[in-house]
Design an enzyme around this catalytic site. Structure first.
Site, short mmCIF file in Angstrom:
data_model
loop_
_atom_site.label_atom_id
_atom_site.label_comp_id
_atom_site.label_asym_id
_atom_site.label_seq_id
_atom_site.Cartn_x
_atom_site.Cartn_y
_atom_site.Cartn_z
N LYS A 138 0.86 -1.18 0.00
CA LYS A 138 0.00 0.00 0.00
C LYS A 138 0.89 1.22 0.00
CE LYS A 138 -4.51 0.64 0.31
NZ LYS A 138 -5.49 -0.37 -0.14
N1 GLU Z 1 -7.07 -0.11 -3.44
C1 GLU Z 1 -7.80 -1.31 -3.74
C2 GLU Z 1 -7.87 -2.20 -2.53
O1 GLU Z 1 -7.74 -1.78 -1.43
C3 GLU Z 1 -7.29 -1.99 -4.99
C4 GLU Z 1 -5.88 -2.47 -4.94
C5 GLU Z 1 -5.36 -2.99 -6.28
O2 GLU Z 1 -6.14 -3.12 -7.20
O3 GLU Z 1 -4.15 -3.25 -6.33
O4 GLU Z 1 -8.14 -3.38 -2.65
#
Ligand code: GLU
Length: 422
Positions: A112
């Site tokens: 993240k």
């Molecule tokens: N931000 C989204 C999540 O928390 C998508 C993450 C992604 O597609 O890599 O799942």
């Protein structure tokens, strides 16, 4: 958790994420060393991101990229622009991404990123400069085989285009696989924009069926009317559910007969908020999750169902469109009340599932049809749902405990097959 880690605050996303992991470890009977390894991020980068503002002054923002685990593949996860971003939050979100990817069986570890900035306070030109500078700072640790960012709160397909361009300029050729959630014309996947919402609605309907709730007579509320909540509200309404209330950061609106989601969407496109929508009554956004409906879909931020309001929840089903919307204390209270919680790592996994499809398509320079994407998405969500339901019932666990245990087991299995280097 680890002996050399600084003490954690009594509450917060990382405290909750580590407690969930500890529970899964105890259930699985895993050794303390492996536990400590999984409680810790593999790699963390903290950067400061200087921005030349449109007026010529310089502002500086904190930015992070955390890669929690690589055992099952490259790290994957969104990039968040929000003033609430801090390192512990990003660590928790990265850990949840590891479990989410393992649970829906996409070949990634979790990551993240975040920049502690309020995107609403900045022009598009400033956001572009912040994105490009942040990307250049974290460039050594991202890449299509290393770590693949995607949109999250406060970022969108435009942000992904800037990241792709900055990365591509630095390596000297176009690399569409370095991010997902891109615009379709740059190699984005059909169906990606609606993927998280589609997955949320799909599991919500499966949860309702499991509790004998007929969508035709059912009611729901959706907290958040952004990338996840808006589409989820629309799809639930299309399935016959009366979506009686929705909220966003500026307010909440309620209509007994169900909101007209298409008209509400037009109002939001015009004004930027659900507040002031003429087809509904204004209500206090803080009571949204405690309204008397069948299904609550928190699709905004962490920590909105807490020890303070959990006992007032009247819904029988909570479907976590957001990451970490229910604190562990609230989780225990809701379990005693026999509320079915479809946990975030299952409920909102549609986004990363179609991110994986986008990455596969980008790496092969080939595009699937939207129908193909949606079918494969639903197939994976359905499989994960049945895995969680079966595991929960076999081991007498909540769906969150079952989902986390299954995911942690898969990550450990990959780790053990590969072995510890050196
Ligand atoms: N931000 C989204 C999540 O928390 C998508 C993450 C992604 O597609 O890599 O799942």
């Amino acid at each position: 958790m680890s002996t050399d880690a600084p003490a954690l605050p009594a509450s917060g996303p990382l405290t909750d994420a580590r407690a969930q992991l500890a529970e899964a470890i105890a259930h699985l009977g895993v050794d303390a060393g492996t536990h400590r390894m999984l409680a810790t991020s593999r790699r963390e980068m903290a950067v400061s991101v200087p921005l030349r503002r449109d007026d010529g002054s310089i502002a500086t923002y904190e930015g992070f990229r955390v890669q929690h685990n690589f055992s099952r593949g490259p790290a994957k996860g969104g990039l968040r622009f929000s003033t609430a971003v801090d390192l512990d939050e990003v660590r928790a979100l990265a850990m949840w991404m590891s479990w989410k990817c393992a649970l829906v069986d996409v070949p990634y570890g979790g990551a993240k990123g975040g920049v502690a900035i309020d995107p609403r306070e900045h022009s598009a030109a400033e956001l572009e400069r912040v994105t490009r500078r942040y990307t250049s700072e974290i460039l050594p640790i991202i890449g299509p085989e290393v770590d693949i960012p995607a949109p999250d709160i406060g970022t969108d397909e435009r942000t992904m285009a800037w990241i792709m361009d900055t990365y591509s300029a630095s390596v000297g050729h176009t690399v569409p696989g370095v991010v997902t959630g891109k615009p379709i014309s740059l190699g984005g996947s059909l169906g990606r924009a609606m993927a998280t919402s589609r997955g949320v609605a799909h599991v919500a309907l499966m949860a309702m069926a499991s509790r004998g709730v007929d969508p035709a007579g059912a009611t729901a509320v959706v907290q958040g009317f952004g990338k996840v909540g808006r589409g989820a509200a629309r799809l639930l309404a299309e399935s016959g559910v009366r979506v009686q209330a929705v909220s966003d950061v500026d307010g909440a609106v309620w209509a007994d007969g169900g909101l007209d989601i298409a008209r509400l969407g037009e109002h939001v496109d015009e004004t930027g908020s659900v507040a002031g929508f003429s087809g509904a009554e204004a209500i206090d956004a803080s009571i949204l999750v405690t309204l008397d409906v069948d299904v609550v879909v928190p699709a905004a931020v962490e920590g909105v169902i807490t020890a303070d309001n959990a006992a007032d929840v009247k819904a029988r089903i909570i479907v976590e469109g957001a990451n970490g919307p229910t604190t562990n204390e609230a989780d225990a209270i809701l379990a005693d009340m026999d509320v079915l919680i479809v946990p975030d790592i299952l409920a909102n996994a549609g986004g990363v599932i179609v991110s994986y499809f986008e990455w596969v398509q980008a790496n092969q320079a080939y595009q699937w049809s939207e129908r193909e994407v949606n079918e494969r998405l639903e197939e994976r969500m359905t499989r994960a749902w049945h895995d969680v339901v079966a595991y929960a019932s076999a081991h007498d666990l909540s769906y969150r405990q079952a989902a986390t245990a299954l995911a942690v087991r898969r990550v450990i299995e990959a780790h053990e097959l590969r072995g510890l280097y050196p």
